[in-house]
Write an enzyme that holds these catalytic residues in place. Sequence first.
Site, PDB file in Angstrom:
ATOM      1  N   LYS A   1       0.532  27.426 -66.501  1.00  0.00           N
ATOM      2  CA  LYS A   1      -0.533  28.702 -66.502  1.00  0.00           C
ATOM      3  C   LYS A   1      -1.696  28.025 -66.523  1.00  0.00           C
ATOM      4  O   LYS A   1      -2.209  27.541 -67.679  1.00  0.00           O
ATOM      5  CB  LYS A   1      -0.291  29.367 -67.829  1.00  0.00           C
TER       6      LYS A   1
ATOM      7  N   GLY B   1      -6.953  22.460 -74.462  1.00  0.00           N
ATOM      8  CA  GLY B   1      -7.673  23.604 -74.811  1.00  0.00           C
ATOM      9  C   GLY B   1      -8.292  23.521 -76.155  1.00  0.00           C
ATOM     10  O   GLY B   1      -8.689  22.327 -76.775  1.00  0.00           O
ATOM     11  N   SER B   2      -8.690  24.614 -76.451  1.00  0.00           N
ATOM     12  CA  SER B   2      -9.695  24.650 -77.806  1.00  0.00           C
ATOM     13  C   SER B   2      -8.347  24.325 -79.069  1.00  0.00           C
ATOM     14  O   SER B   2      -7.238  24.353 -79.039  1.00  0.00           O
ATOM     15  CB  SER B   2     -10.084  26.009 -78.320  1.00  0.00           C
TER      16      SER B   2
ATOM     17  N   VAL C   1      -6.656  27.131 -80.403  1.00  0.00           N
ATOM     18  CA  VAL C   1      -5.727  27.961 -79.615  1.00  0.00           C
ATOM     19  C   VAL C   1      -4.351  26.736 -79.895  1.00  0.00           C
ATOM     20  O   VAL C   1      -3.486  27.258 -80.045  1.00  0.00           O
ATOM     21  CB  VAL C   1      -5.954  28.111 -78.253  1.00  0.00           C
ATOM     22  N   GLY C   2      -4.889  25.753 -80.015  1.00  0.00           N
ATOM     23  CA  GLY C   2      -3.825  24.750 -80.220  1.00  0.00           C
ATOM     24  C   GLY C   2      -3.069  24.652 -81.525  1.00  0.00           C
ATOM     25  O   GLY C   2      -1.819  24.341 -81.494  1.00  0.00           O
TER      26      GLY C   2
ATOM     27  N   GLU D   1      -4.006  18.548 -76.674  1.00  0.00           N
ATOM     28  CA  GLU D   1      -5.338  17.747 -76.407  1.00  0.00           C
ATOM     29  C   GLU D   1      -6.303  18.755 -76.492  1.00  0.00           C
ATOM     30  O   GLU D   1      -6.395  19.623 -75.938  1.00  0.00           O
ATOM     31  CB  GLU D   1      -5.183  17.140 -74.929  1.00  0.00           C
TER      32      GLU D   1
ATOM     33  N   CYS E   1     -14.762  18.072 -73.229  1.00  0.00           N
ATOM     34  CA  CYS E   1     -13.966  17.790 -74.507  1.00  0.00           C
ATOM     35  C   CYS E   1     -14.614  16.392 -74.839  1.00  0.00           C
ATOM     36  O   CYS E   1     -14.600  16.195 -76.157  1.00  0.00           O
ATOM     37  CB  CYS E   1     -12.618  17.822 -74.587  1.00  0.00           C
TER      38      CYS E   1
ATOM     39  N   GLU F   1     -17.515  22.148 -82.882  1.00  0.00           N
ATOM     40  CA  GLU F   1     -17.816  22.017 -81.028  1.00  0.00           C
ATOM     41  C   GLU F   1     -18.580  23.192 -80.468  1.00  0.00           C
ATOM     42  O   GLU F   1     -18.221  24.454 -80.901  1.00  0.00           O
ATOM     43  CB  GLU F   1     -16.421  21.990 -80.550  1.00  0.00           C
TER      44      GLU F   1
HETATM   45  N1  LIG Z   1      -9.131  16.970 -75.581  1.00  0.00           N
HETATM   46  C1  LIG Z   1      -8.915  17.382 -74.201  1.00  0.00           C
HETATM   47  O1  LIG Z   1      -8.462  16.709 -73.424  1.00  0.00           O
HETATM   48  C2  LIG Z   1      -9.747  18.387 -73.546  1.00  0.00           C
HETATM   49  C3  LIG Z   1      -9.911  19.466 -74.506  1.00  0.00           C
HETATM   50  N2  LIG Z   1     -10.624  20.793 -73.978  1.00  0.00           N
HETATM   51  C4  LIG Z   1     -11.272  21.698 -74.902  1.00  0.00           C
HETATM   52  O2  LIG Z   1     -10.837  22.967 -74.067  1.00  0.00           O
HETATM   53  C5  LIG Z   1     -11.646  23.746 -74.600  1.00  0.00           C
HETATM   54  C6  LIG Z   1     -12.497  24.644 -73.650  1.00  0.00           C
HETATM   55  O3  LIG Z   1     -11.532  25.151 -72.798  1.00  0.00           O
HETATM   56  P1  LIG Z   1     -10.800  26.693 -73.038  1.00  0.00           P
HETATM   57  O4  LIG Z   1     -10.181  27.070 -71.633  1.00  0.00           O
HETATM   58  O5  LIG Z   1     -12.163  27.499 -73.167  1.00  0.00           O
HETATM   59  O6  LIG Z   1      -9.738  26.728 -74.115  1.00  0.00           O
HETATM   60  P2  LIG Z   1      -9.066  27.482 -74.666  1.00  0.00           P
HETATM   61  O7  LIG Z   1      -8.082  27.116 -75.810  1.00  0.00           O
HETATM   62  O8  LIG Z   1      -9.500  29.186 -74.809  1.00  0.00           O
HETATM   63  O9  LIG Z   1      -7.822  27.947 -73.425  1.00  0.00           O
HETATM   64  C7  LIG Z   1      -6.967  26.935 -72.711  1.00  0.00           C
HETATM   65  C8  LIG Z   1      -5.847  27.375 -72.040  1.00  0.00           C
HETATM   66  O10 LIG Z   1      -4.999  27.820 -73.109  1.00  0.00           O
HETATM   67  C9  LIG Z   1      -4.928  29.459 -72.839  1.00  0.00           C
HETATM   68  N3  LIG Z   1      -4.805  30.290 -74.150  1.00  0.00           N
HETATM   69  C10 LIG Z   1      -5.466  30.994 -74.595  1.00  0.00           C
HETATM   70  N4  LIG Z   1      -4.933  31.660 -75.858  1.00  0.00           N
HETATM   71  C11 LIG Z   1      -3.857  31.253 -75.769  1.00  0.00           C
HETATM   72  C12 LIG Z   1      -2.304  31.569 -76.447  1.00  0.00           C
HETATM   73  N5  LIG Z   1      -2.646  32.356 -77.615  1.00  0.00           N
HETATM   74  N6  LIG Z   1      -1.314  31.035 -76.206  1.00  0.00           N
HETATM   75  C13 LIG Z   1      -1.059  30.269 -75.033  1.00  0.00           C
HETATM   76  N7  LIG Z   1      -2.212  29.994 -74.395  1.00  0.00           N
HETATM   77  C14 LIG Z   1      -3.323  30.470 -74.690  1.00  0.00           C
HETATM   78  C15 LIG Z   1      -6.242  29.753 -71.908  1.00  0.00           C
HETATM   79  O11 LIG Z   1      -5.874  30.913 -71.217  1.00  0.00           O
HETATM   80  P3  LIG Z   1      -7.043  31.965 -70.512  1.00  0.00           P
HETATM   81  O12 LIG Z   1      -8.006  31.000 -69.844  1.00  0.00           O
HETATM   82  O13 LIG Z   1      -6.320  33.104 -70.078  1.00  0.00           O
HETATM   83  O14 LIG Z   1      -7.742  32.543 -72.036  1.00  0.00           O
HETATM   84  C16 LIG Z   1      -6.215  28.466 -71.131  1.00  0.00           C
HETATM   85  O15 LIG Z   1      -5.412  28.632 -70.027  1.00  0.00           O
HETATM   86  C17 LIG Z   1     -12.486  23.158 -75.615  1.00  0.00           C
HETATM   87  O16 LIG Z   1     -12.304  23.354 -76.962  1.00  0.00           O
HETATM   88  C18 LIG Z   1     -12.443  21.737 -75.202  1.00  0.00           C
HETATM   89  O17 LIG Z   1     -12.733  20.641 -76.031  1.00  0.00           O
HETATM   90  C19 LIG Z   1     -11.073  20.522 -72.592  1.00  0.00           C
HETATM   91  C20 LIG Z   1     -10.767  19.731 -71.724  1.00  0.00           C
HETATM   92  C21 LIG Z   1     -10.025  18.400 -72.234  1.00  0.00           C
HETATM   93  O1  LIG Z   2     -13.788  12.282 -67.953  1.00  0.00           O
HETATM   94  C1  LIG Z   2     -13.613  12.343 -69.122  1.00  0.00           C
HETATM   95  O2  LIG Z   2     -14.192  11.797 -69.978  1.00  0.00           O
HETATM   96  C2  LIG Z   2     -12.681  13.374 -69.625  1.00  0.00           C
HETATM   97  C3  LIG Z   2     -12.312  14.402 -68.840  1.00  0.00           C
HETATM   98  C4  LIG Z   2     -11.998  15.458 -69.902  1.00  0.00           C
HETATM   99  O3  LIG Z   2     -11.006  16.317 -69.759  1.00  0.00           O
HETATM  100  C5  LIG Z   2     -13.187  16.378 -70.409  1.00  0.00           C
HETATM  101  O4  LIG Z   2     -13.833  15.801 -70.950  1.00  0.00           O
HETATM  102  O5  LIG Z   2     -12.987  17.669 -70.889  1.00  0.00           O
END
Ligand SMILES: NC(=O)C1=CN([C@@H]2O[C@H](COP(=O)(O)OP(=O)(O)OC[C@H]3O[C@@H](n4cnc5c(N)ncnc54)[C@H](OP(=O)(O)O)[C@@H]3O)[C@@H](O)[C@H]2O)C=CC1
Ligand SMILES: O=C(O)CCC(=O)C(=O)O
Length: 497
Positions: A175, A228-229, A232-233, A250, A284, A385
């Site tokens: 997804k 993701g965030s 949500v995690g 992550e 991130c 963040e």
């Molecule tokens: N540590 C790491 O490696 C990384 C972390 N991130 C983090 O990701 C965030 C930004 O990305 P963003 O997409 O806005 O993050 P979100 O947490 O909003 O979404 C991430 C994914 O989870 C899905 N999602 C949202 N709600 C739920 C739920 N209740 N149950 C299951 N899945 C869900 C989203 O779907 P939908 O899009 O449909 O809402 C999307 O596919 C930042 O906090 C960033 O730091 C980003 C890259 C790397």
């Molecule tokens: O290139 C990087 O530092 C990591 C990539 C990544 O997942 C991020 O920064 O969101």
Amino acid sequence: MAEVFKNYINGKWVDAKSGKTFENRNPANWDDIIGIFPKSGPEDVEEAVKAARKAYQSWRLVPPPKRADIIKKAADLLVQRKEEIAREMTREMGKILLETRGDVQEGIDTGYYAAGEGRRLFSYTTTSELPNKFAMAIRLPVGVAGVITPWNFPMAIPTWKIFPALVAGNTVVFKPASDTPKTATTLVQILEEAGVPEGVVNLVHGGGNEVGMAIVRHPDVDLISFTGSTAVGKVISREAADTLKRVSLEMGGKNAQIVLEDANLELALDGVLWGAFGTAGQRCTATSRLILHEVIYDQFIEMLVERVKKLKVGNGLDESTEMGPIINEAQLNKIHQYVEIGKQEGAKLLIGGYRLTGGEYDKGWFYAPTIFVDVHPKMRIAQEEIFGPVLCVIKVKSFEEAIEVLNDTVYGLSSSIYTRDVNKAFKAIRDIQAGITYINAPTIGAETHLPFGGVKQTGNGHREGGWTVFDFFTEIKTVYVDYSDKLQRAQIDTYKE
Ligand SMILES: NC(=O)C1=CN([C@@H]2O[C@H](COP(=O)(O)OP(=O)(O)OC[C@H]3O[C@@H](n4cnc5c(N)ncnc54)[C@H](OP(=O)(O)O)[C@@H]3O)[C@@H](O)[C@H]2O)C=CC1
Ligand SMILES: O=C(O)CCC(=O)C(=O)O
């Protein structure tokens, strides 16, 4: 007419069962519709999981080098289509071409790296305490993997998960983020073309609450790989507990770059510009805090503002653009709210702090590169963040204070220190609480053959990248082969008098 896209379930391109759809638009130009995508629900997830479960029975028996051949072919196809995919990605999520080319390259590198593991997947053999007995630990696949990904690295992050998952013998229900369904579709088309059998990879578009949550809760999904965030995690972690599935999280970051008094300032300046404003700060690993030693503080701020003033913000498809748009309106509003919070908290806004308007800016989500100085480490803008082009500068008196300030956050993903003092560099490596530490390099720029992940509330102990990702996507089985033709009892017979 906008192009219409589908889910990919059991080897077929299908609509959502409900027939519902959603639209995706270019964040740099709202008039540009990327496509219409299925707005799926739990009923579509049900079909996808059923297909993945069925396919798992045969996929797990395909020899890993053969599975790896398919991933190698997918990487070859990514090479052939790199430029086209990068351009489409810039259209879809905004970051500049230089960065989207890098994103596709990361997918390519991951493909070749993961394919190589098809001929290794090392575990180990060891001794037995009894005669005529052989002992080893082997790696087996886990089962059906739910893969949930964000929009900021729409090719790299899905490949970090899907390629190793497949080489290890798992099947996948994927997804992608609702903001980047097109790049996800391209990846799955490539896997289909590379020869992934039906049901082995399934793509379900739709919202997090509907599709994502249905995958997390499904009893037939064995593991979840999520990026993701942190908010949500945490929800996923709680929901997955009911079925005790394995979960890799992550999540967010509040990364800092330290610049000490002995640093190469030009180098540190290039580092912070790239780290803070690359991908408009929507990484991130982005540099969100800059921790400056008081001795070089004024000089460095002056140099920084000079350069930030000149950053060219615009449509990422223009090769001269240095910073693209924000992903969507909600994210832009969130960034601006943090700017207001920073002002109320008493930080000094040095540059930026507003939405860009006029000309092409009026049809996109553009925000000015923003710098706050006089930031106290406890302010919300220094703790939470923001995920945008906002840099918070904090002044410190010593190396020790710099490390203390850097560690003073609930997150722990990436970190950086600029110094020429090797002793301080090694102390920083030891004392910084983060999954990644760069010495004399910016906080961004991961390489796929090394572990990637964070500590504290950034992660839950797993790592992507490198061979460490295979620890997540494999189950370890311990095997004893007794060829003595008699009952031998470990512990008892071993030490029999
Ligand atoms: N540590 C790491 O490696 C990384 C972390 N991130 C983090 O990701 C965030 C930004 O990305 P963003 O997409 O806005 O993050 P979100 O947490 O909003 O979404 C991430 C994914 O989870 C899905 N999602 C949202 N709600 C739920 C739920 N209740 N149950 C299951 N899945 C869900 C989203 O779907 P939908 O899009 O449909 O809402 C999307 O596919 C930042 O906090 C960033 O730091 C980003 C890259 C790397
Ligand atoms: O290139 C990087 O530092 C990591 C990539 C990544 O997942 C991020 O920064 O969101």
